[in-house]
Scaffold this active site. Structure first.
Site, PDB file in Angstrom:
ATOM      1  CE1 TYR A   1      -2.425  -3.027   1.539  1.00  0.00           C
ATOM      2  CE2 TYR A   1      -4.153  -1.881   0.698  1.00  0.00           C
ATOM      3  CZ  TYR A   1      -4.126  -2.901   0.738  1.00  0.00           C
ATOM      4  OH  TYR A   1      -5.484  -4.047   1.412  1.00  0.00           O
ATOM      5  CD  GLU A   2      -1.199   6.394  -2.620  1.00  0.00           C
ATOM      6  OE1 GLU A   2      -0.709   5.988  -3.829  1.00  0.00           O
ATOM      7  OE2 GLU A   2      -2.530   6.802  -2.175  1.00  0.00           O
ATOM      8  CB  SER A   3      -0.022   3.932   3.935  1.00  0.00           C
ATOM      9  OG  SER A   3      -0.113   2.379   3.797  1.00  0.00           O
TER      10      SER A   3
END
Lengths: 254, 303
Positions: free
Chosen positions: A50-52
Site C-alpha cells: 500500500y502506498e502508505s
C-alpha cells in the site's frame, strides 16, 4: 448462485486476474476488496503493498483506507513513503498496479483530478495520489471502474495518469518502465487493448449483458473482439468470502 | 538540555503565525487533529497548508477560513469520497477562495526529500504524459547529465512549521513512531520549526533503550506537547484504533455548509482544548477505540 451485484462481479473478475506471488500495489475501494479476495483463494502469497508504506500486508479486516492500522500489524515491513515510492515503485518491484478514476478514455488515460475546466471545476476530484507514478512504473495496470458514457467519454477533461496516451502510443516515447494498461474491468465486462492502435477492445461480457448494452454505455464506437467471451459468474465461495469476511457492512460493495 | 514541554495552546500560539506555510503530516496514521482544531480556535489566517493527503482536518481548517492556499497530492476522505468543505472553497470560493498547487504523492514526497536534504530540487521519474505539469509550473523536466535521460523535477518544500504527532517522546523532543510513518521524518527535517505532539511523555532512557524507533531527534524540535488522543478520529497504533465510523459520518456532517459549521461550533469552538474534547466523547466511546495488546518481541542492543 445467481444473485450478485455488478460490483461483486467486478471484484471477483479482478481477483481472478492475480497470480500467487505477484507484487501488487493496492488502491482503495474495489481493488482493495479484490486483492484481499485473491489472497484468500488462489493467491495466498500475493504481496500486497500500500502506498502508505505497508509491505506484505495480511489485513484481518477490510481496510477502509489505505492507511488502516490493520495493514501495519503483522506485515512484513513498514517503510516510509520515501522508500515505497523510490525503492519499491521506481525500483521496479511492482508487478500489478490497480487504478480507478472518474474518467477513462479509449487509450487508457485516466482522469481522477477534475470534471470540467481545471481552473473553474464543475467537480473537483481528489487528484493523483500515487496514481500517476503507478501508471508509469507498475509492470502491468488493471483498471476497475463503473462504466457509463460519462465515465468513458470520447475525450477526458484532464489526464492525471497516462495510459498509452494516443493511437501512436506516445507512451513509448517517454521510456516508461511499465508496459501500461492491460485490462479494464467495468460493471458490464472486460476490455483489453489492441496491439496496433492501443485502444480499448471489449473481450468479455458478464452473464446477461449484451454487446449492445455495452456499446450503449460508452462514449465512442468501441471496438469489440470477434467473439467476446462470457465471464464466469461469481462462485458461492467467492461471494461468501466477500459478503461474510471482506465487506459485511457493504461499505465498498454498495 | 531543558524541557521543551508546553501546552498545545502555547505551541500553536508561538509557532504558527498568520501567513505561515504549515504542514501537519500523517498518512492516515497519527494525524494531529488537535493541532488543527487549535489553529481554528486561534483564528489563524492565510496559511499555506501543505500535506500529501489533506483530509478531514484540512477540510475543517479550510471551512473555518484559515487557509489561503493548499499544496497537496490527494484531497479526499480516504475510502469514503469527497471533502465537501474543500470542494466548496475550490468550486464556489466558500468561505473564501483557496488557491491550489497540486502534485502526485511521489512529487510531494520528493519535495519533502529535497527540503529535508537542503537541496533546491529533486528529480524523479513521473509526470510525463500527465496534464499536471501543464497546470503546475513548479513541475519541470531535466536531462540526466550522465545518461541524457529525461526526468521530472520538483522544488524543495521547506515549511515554516511542521506539527507531527507521535506515540511517545521525551521532554527534549526525541520522538518515536511505529506503524505507518508516512513522510513525517522528511516533513520535520524540511521545516524551520518543529512541534511534536505526543500521546505519552517518556523518560529519555526509554528512548535510548530503543533508538531505532526514534524518527525525529530532539535536535530539530522546538516544542513538545503531551496530548493523549490528539489524533482522533485518526489513530495511534498501540494506543487507539482509527474511528472509521466518524470518517463515514463526516460525509454527512460536511455535505452542506451549515452542517460543517455546526460541527465546528460544537466540537472545535465549543471546547477549550483536547481534554474537554475527550470528555465530550466520553469514556465509553474512547473505550471502543482502545487498541488491543500486541507487543513486539524485544531485541538485544548489547555489544
Amino acid at each position: 448462485m445467481e444473485n450478485y451485484t455488478p460490483s461483486e462481479m467486478m471484484v471477483v473478475r479482478a481477483a481472478r486476474e492475480l497470480k500467487n506471488g505477484e507484487v501488487v500495489f493496492v488502491g482503495i475501494g474495489l481493488p482493495n476488496v479484490a486483492c484481499n479476495l485473491a489472497r484468500r483463494l488462489q493467491a495466498p502469497e500475493l504481496v500486497l503493498i500500500y502506498e502508505s508504506g505497508a509491505v506484505g500486508c495480511v489485513p484481518d479486516r477490510l481496510p477502509l483506507s489505505i492507511g488502516d492500522p490493520c495493514l501495519a500489524t503483522d506485515s512484513i515491513s513498514v517503510c516510509s513513503m520515501v522508500e515505497v515510492f523510490n525503492y519499491y515503485l521506481q525500483g521496479g518491484l511492482i508487478d500489478v498496479g490497480f487504478l480507478g478514476g472518474a474518467q477513462v478514455d479509449r487509450f487508457g488515460n485516466i482522469n481522477s483530478t477534475v470534471i470540467g475546466d481545471y481552473d473553474r471545476p464543475k467537480v473537483r476530484l481528489p487528484g493523483s495520489g500515487g496514481a500517476c507514478e503507478i501508471a508509469i512504473h507498475a509492470k502491468k495496470i488493471i483498471m476497475v471502474l463503473k462504466q457509463s458514457p460519462k465515465s468513458f467519454p470520447e475525450k477526458i477533461d484532464f489526464v492525471t495518469s497516462p495510459g498509452f496516451i494516443d493511437e501512436a502510443n506516445s507512451r513509448s516515447r517517454f521510456e516508461f518502465p511499465g508496459k501500461g494498461p492491460s485490462l479494464i474491468i467495468t460493471d458490464f465486462g472486460v476490455y483489453g487493448f489492441t496491439k496496433n492502435t492501443h485502444e480499448m477492445i471489449l473481450q468479455e461480457v458478464y452473464p446477461g449483458v449484451a454487446v449492445r448494452d455495452v456499446k450503449a454505455n460508452i462514449g465512442w464506437d468501441v471496438k469489440v473482439s470477434r467473439r467476446p467471451k462470457t465471464t464466469v459468474p461469481p462462485t458461492d465461495e467467492e461471494l461468501r468470502i466477500i459478503r461474510q469476511d471482506l465487506d459485511p457492512a457493504r461499505i465498498h460493495l454498495r | 538540555m531543558s524541557s521543551k514541554v508546553m501546552t498545545l495552546t502555547q505551541a500553536v500560539g508561538e509557532f504558527v503565525r498568520d501567513g505561515d506555510t504549515v504542514v501537519i503530516e500523517g498518512f492516515t496514521h497519527l494525524i494531529c487533529f488537535a493541532a488543527g482544531h487549535e489553529i481554528i480556535r486561534q483564528k489563524k489566517r492565510d496559511l499555506v497548508a501543505c500535506r500529501l493527503t489533506p483530509d478531514l482536518i484540512y477540510d475543517q481548517m479550510v471551512a473555518a477560513g484559515c487557509v489561503r492556499k493548499l499544496v497537496f497530492s490527494w484531497a479526499g476522505n480516504p475510502g469514503v469520497g469527497s471533502l465537501f468543505g474543500l470542494r466548496r472553497a475550490v468550486e464556489e470560493s466558500i468561505p473564501r477562495k483557496v488557491e491550489i498547487e497540486e502534485y502526485s504523492h511521489f512529487g510531494m514526497v520528493a519535495r519533502f526529500m529535497a527540503g529535508a536534504s537542503h537541496l533546491p530540487f529533486m528529480h524523479l521519474k513521473t509526470f510525463e504524459g500527465s496534464d499536471l505539469p501543464r497546470k503546475n509550473k513548479n513541475i519541470k523536466f531535466i536531462r540526466c547529465p550522465y545518461t541524457g535521460k529525461r526526468y521530472a523535477t520538483v522544488p524543495a518544500l521547506n515549511p515554516d512549521v511542521a506539527i507531527i504527532h507521535v506515540q511517545r517522546a521525551d521532554e527534549e523532543g526525541n520522538a518515536q513512531i511505529w506503524g505507518l510513518m508516512g513522510v513525517q521524518r522528511e516533513a520535520a527535517f524540511a521545516s524551520k520549526k518543529v512541534v511534536i505532539v505526543a500521546e505519552e511523555l517518556v523518560p529519555g532512557e526509554v528512548v535510548r533503550a530503543d533508538p531505532n524507533r526514534t524518527l525525529i531527534p530532539g535536535l530539530i524540535v522546538d516544542a513538545v506537547v503531551i496530548e493523549p488522543f490528539a489524533a482522533h478520529p485518526s489513530y495511534a497504533l498501540g494506543y487507539y484504533d482509527r474511528d472509521n465510523d466518524f470518517y463515514v459520518e463526516w460525509a454527512k456532517i460536511s455535505k452542506d455548509k451549515a452542517g460543517l459549521d455546526r460541527y465546528l461550533a460544537e466540537w472545535v469552538y465549543g471546547v477549550p482544548g483536547r481534554r474537554e474534547y475527550r470528555e465530550k466523547l466520553g469514556t465509553e466511546y474512547l473505550k471502543k477505540l482502545e487498541a488491543d495488546n500486541r507487543p513486539s518481541g524485544s531485541v538485544n542492543y548489547g555489544f
